[in-house]
Design an enzyme around this catalytic site. Structure first.
Site, PDB file in Angstrom:
ATOM      1  N   ASP A  88      16.009 -43.436   4.130  1.00 37.42           N
ATOM      2  CA  ASP A  88      16.713 -44.500   4.184  1.00 37.42           C
ATOM      3  C   ASP A  88      15.979 -45.539   3.735  1.00 37.42           C
ATOM      4  OD1 ASP A  88      19.063 -46.060   4.883  1.00 37.42           O
ATOM      5  OD2 ASP A  88      18.628 -46.298   6.878  1.00 37.42           O
TER       6      ASP A  88
ATOM      7  N   SER B 215      12.139 -47.211  10.545  1.00 35.14           N
ATOM      8  CA  SER B 215      12.444 -46.437  11.430  1.00 35.14           C
ATOM      9  C   SER B 215      11.429 -45.840  12.155  1.00 35.14           C
ATOM     10  CB  SER B 215      13.150 -45.063  10.442  1.00 35.14           C
ATOM     11  OG  SER B 215      13.430 -43.886  11.260  1.00 35.14           O
TER      12      SER B 215
ATOM     13  N   HIS C 237      16.328 -47.899  13.262  1.00 37.86           N
ATOM     14  CA  HIS C 237      16.898 -46.598  13.529  1.00 37.86           C
ATOM     15  C   HIS C 237      16.446 -46.309  15.193  1.00 37.86           C
ATOM     16  CE1 HIS C 237      16.422 -45.288   9.112  1.00 37.86           C
ATOM     17  NE2 HIS C 237      17.599 -46.026   9.255  1.00 37.86           N
TER      18      HIS C 237
END
Ligand SMILES: C[S@@+](CC[C@H](N)C(=O)[O-])C[C@H]1O[C@@H](n2cnc3c(N)ncnc32)[C@H](O)[C@@H]1O
Lengths: 205, 274
Positions: A143, A23, A50
Site C-alpha cells: 500500500d 504501516s 494501518h
C-alpha cells in the site's frame, strides 16, 4: 536518486499539505516526527497508519498531549487547517475533497488495508496537485506505492524512507520500484527535511 | 498503469452531469473523491476508457444499471459497530417497550445485514411482533439480496464476533440455517420486513417512524445534502422518535441539533424532542 537541493526547495515553497503513510514498523518514527513538529509548522499534516479496529488506539490522545501541534482523528467533512495533524480513523479510508475538506469512506479495503494510504495520497494529489509533499515509511505490504507514484505524476514532492533503515522494507521498496521518487532518506534525514520545510515556508511568510 | 490517472475530477463531473441528464439520477451531492474511486473501479472492471464509459452510459441502459449498482458503496456487516447495538439494546429499546407499534426505517440498508440485526434485537426484547422494519436503498441489486436474506457463510464469523461484542449471551447461529457455503436468515425474522427502493436525494417522507437508522450513508454526501437528508429524517420521525447515525456521522447543524436530545454521544443516537 536524490534530486538536487534547489529543486526540492522549489517544491517545498509551493507545498500546501504534508501526507505521511506507514504501516508495521513505522509507529515510532511517526511519534518522533509528530513530537518534533514546531508550533508554527506551516503545513497541515495527514497521517495514514494501518491499525486494527479491534483495539481502541490512543495514538491521537497521547500525541496531542505531548505535541506542539493539535493532533486529532480526522472527522468526516471537516476543513483541513494548518497547525493540525489529522490521523485517518481505523477502518475508514480518509479522502481529500475539492476545497480542502476531508471525507471518510467505507468502501472495500485496498490490499487488505482500510484506511489505505493509496486512497488518501491519490485523492489529496487530485485536489492539491503539485502542492503535495508525500512521505512513505516502513510497512509490510505494498500500500502507498500507487499513491506515491500518482503524487509524483502530478509533480508533488515524493519522499520514501530508505528501505535499509525501515523496520519493514516491503512498503518503501515497492514505492521506489513503482515511482520515480524524489528523495530516499534515512530517519535522521526525514527529520531534517521536516525542519527544512518549516524554515523554507516560514521564511516566505 | 496508475489507476488514479484513468479519470480526472473534471471528467468525474462530466459523468455526474451525464447521468443526471440521461437518467435523472442526481449524484451532484456526493463526495467527489469517493465517487471518483467508484468510477475508477467500474472502469477497471469493465476495461473501458472515459470516452467508452460515457458512450456506454448514454447508449446502453443495461450498462447503466450495472454502473448504478457499482457507483454506491455497499459494504456492510451484521452488528457492525457492536457498541452501537449495545447502546440500542440498553438505551433505546427499553424506552419503546410500552409502544403498541414500532416502525423502523433503515435507510441505505444495503444487503440487509443491519436491518436483520435490528430484527434480532427486537426479537430478543420480545418486541418483534409489534414491530415493522422498512429497508430502503437506491440500489435495486442489494435490495434483492436483502429480501432473500441469504449470505455467504464466510462472512458469518465476523458477524458472530460483532454480535457477541454487542453484549449478547446467545449465539448468532440461532437466527439462521446454514446450507453448504451459505446461510439463510430465519423466516420468523423476515415476516415483518419490507425492502424497497427509495432515493434519499429525490424521494420524500413515506411513513412515520419510531426509529430511523441511517448509518454510513451520509459520509458519502456533501454537507448540504447531509442536511437535506437529516431534515427528511426529522420530518419522518414521530415525536420522541430515535435517529441513529453511523459512528462517524453526527448532527453538525446547530438548528437541527437543537430539535434532538443526545442519547449516546459516541454511537450517535439522538431523540427528537421538538
Ligand atoms: C456503506 S452502505 C451502509 C450499509 C449499512 N447501513 C451499514 O452501516 O453497514 C451505504 C448504502 O447507502 C446506499 N445509498 C447511497 N446513496 C443513496 C441514496 N441516495 N438513497 C438511498 N440509499 C443510498 C448505498 O446503495 C449503500 O447500500
Amino acid at each position: 536518486m536524490n534530486k538536487e537541493a534547489l529543486y526540492i526547495v522549489s517544491k517545498i515553497k509551493i507545498a500546501e499539505i504534508l501526507l505521511i503513510g506507514c504501516s508495521a514498523g513505522g509507529f515510532s518514527i511517526i511519534y518522533d516526527l509528530v513530537l518534533n513538529f514546531p508550533e508554527n509548522f506551516p503545513l497541515p499534516v495527514l497521517i495514514v497508519i494501518h491499525r486494527s479496529r479491534k483495539y481502541k488506539s490512543l495514538i491521537e490522545e497521547q500525541l496531542n498531549l505531548n505535541s506542539k501541534l493539535k493532533v486529532k482523528m480526522a472527522e468526516d467533512k471537516e476543513q483541513i487547517k494548518k497547525g493540525i495533524v489529522y490521523f485517518a480513523p481505523p477502518d475508514y479510508h480518509l479522502l481529500v475533497e475539492e476545497g480542502g475538506s476531508l471525507s471518510l469512506d467505507y468502501s472495500e479495503p485496498v490490499l487488505f488495508c482500510r484506511p489505505a494510504i493509496d486512497a488518501t495520497f491519490q485523492s489529496a494529489a487530485d485536489v492539491y496537485k503539485e502542492k503535495v509533499i508525500a512521505v512513505l515509511l516502513s510497512g509490510a505490504n505494498e500500500d502507498g506505492a500507487e499513491g506515491i507514484a500518482y503524487v509524483s505524476e502530478l509533480n508533488g514532492l515524493t519522499v520514501v524512507q530508505d528501505p535499509d533503515f525501515a523496520e519493514m522494507r516491503t512498503m518503501p521498496q515497492a514505492a521506489i520500484e513503482k515511482a520515480n521518487v524524489d528523495l530516499i532518506l534515512n530517519n535522521l534525514q526525514i527529520t531534517e527535511l521536516m525542519n527544512e520545510i518549516n524554515q523554507v515556508k516560514n521564511l516566505l511568510e | 498503469m496508475l489507476t488514479a490517472k484513468l479519470i480526472s475530477l473534471e471528467q468525474v463531473e462530466e459523468i455526474i452531469g451525464l447521468v443526471a441528464k440521461v437518467y435523472g439520477f442526481d449524484f451532484s451531492g456526493y463526495s467527489r473523491a469517493s465517487i471518483k474511486r467508484r468510477i475508477v473501479r467500474i472502469m477497471l472492471m469493465k476495461q473501458v476508457t472515459v470516452f467508452e464509459l460515457k458512450s456506454q452510459i448514454i447508449n446502453d441502459s443495461g450498462f447503466f444499471e450495472e454502473f448504478l449498482q457499482e457507483i454506491t458503496v455497499n459494504v456492510t456487516e451484521m452488528f457492525r459497530d457492536p457498541g452501537f447495538f449495545k447502546a440500542l439494546r440498553e438505551k433505546v429499546l427499553p424506552y419503546l417497550s410500552t409502544y403498541p407499534r414500532i416502525k423502523v426505517w433503515n435507510a441505505g440498508c444495503s444487503t440487509g445485514e443491519e436491518l436483520y440485526s435490528f430484527a434480532i434485537l427486537l426479537a430478543e426484547e420480545n418486541l418483534y411482533d409489534r414491530s415493522f422494519l422498512y429497508g430502503t436503498d437506491i440500489n435495486p441489486l442489494v435490495l434483492e439480496t436483502a429480501k432473500r436474506g441469504i449470505y455467504d457463510l464466510k462472512k458469518m464469523k465476523q458477524n458472530s464476533e460483532n454480535y457477541i461484542a454487542s453484549g449478547s449471551i446467545r449465539s448468532l447461529a440461532n437466527y439462521y440455517v446454514a446450507h453448504y457455503d451459505a446461510v439463510s436468515i430465519n423466516s420468523s425474522l423476515k415476516k415483518n420486513t419490507l425492502f424497497s427502493m427509495h432515493n434519499l436525494v429525490t424521494d420524500g417522507v413515506f411513513n412515520e417512524f419510531q426509529i430511523i437508522s441511517c448509518r454510513n450513508v451520509l459520509i458519502y454526501f456533501t454537507v448540504e445534502l447531509q442536511e437535506r437528508v437529516l431534515n427528511l429524517f426529522y420530518e419522518s420521525l414521530c415525536p420522541l422518535g430515535f435517529l441513529c447515525l453511523g459512528s462517524k456521522e453526527f448532527l453538525r447543524n446547530e438548528e437541527l441539533a437543537r430539535k434532538f436530545r443526545v442519547i449516546d454521544k459516541i454511537e450517535n443516537i439522538y431523540q427528537k424532542i421538538e
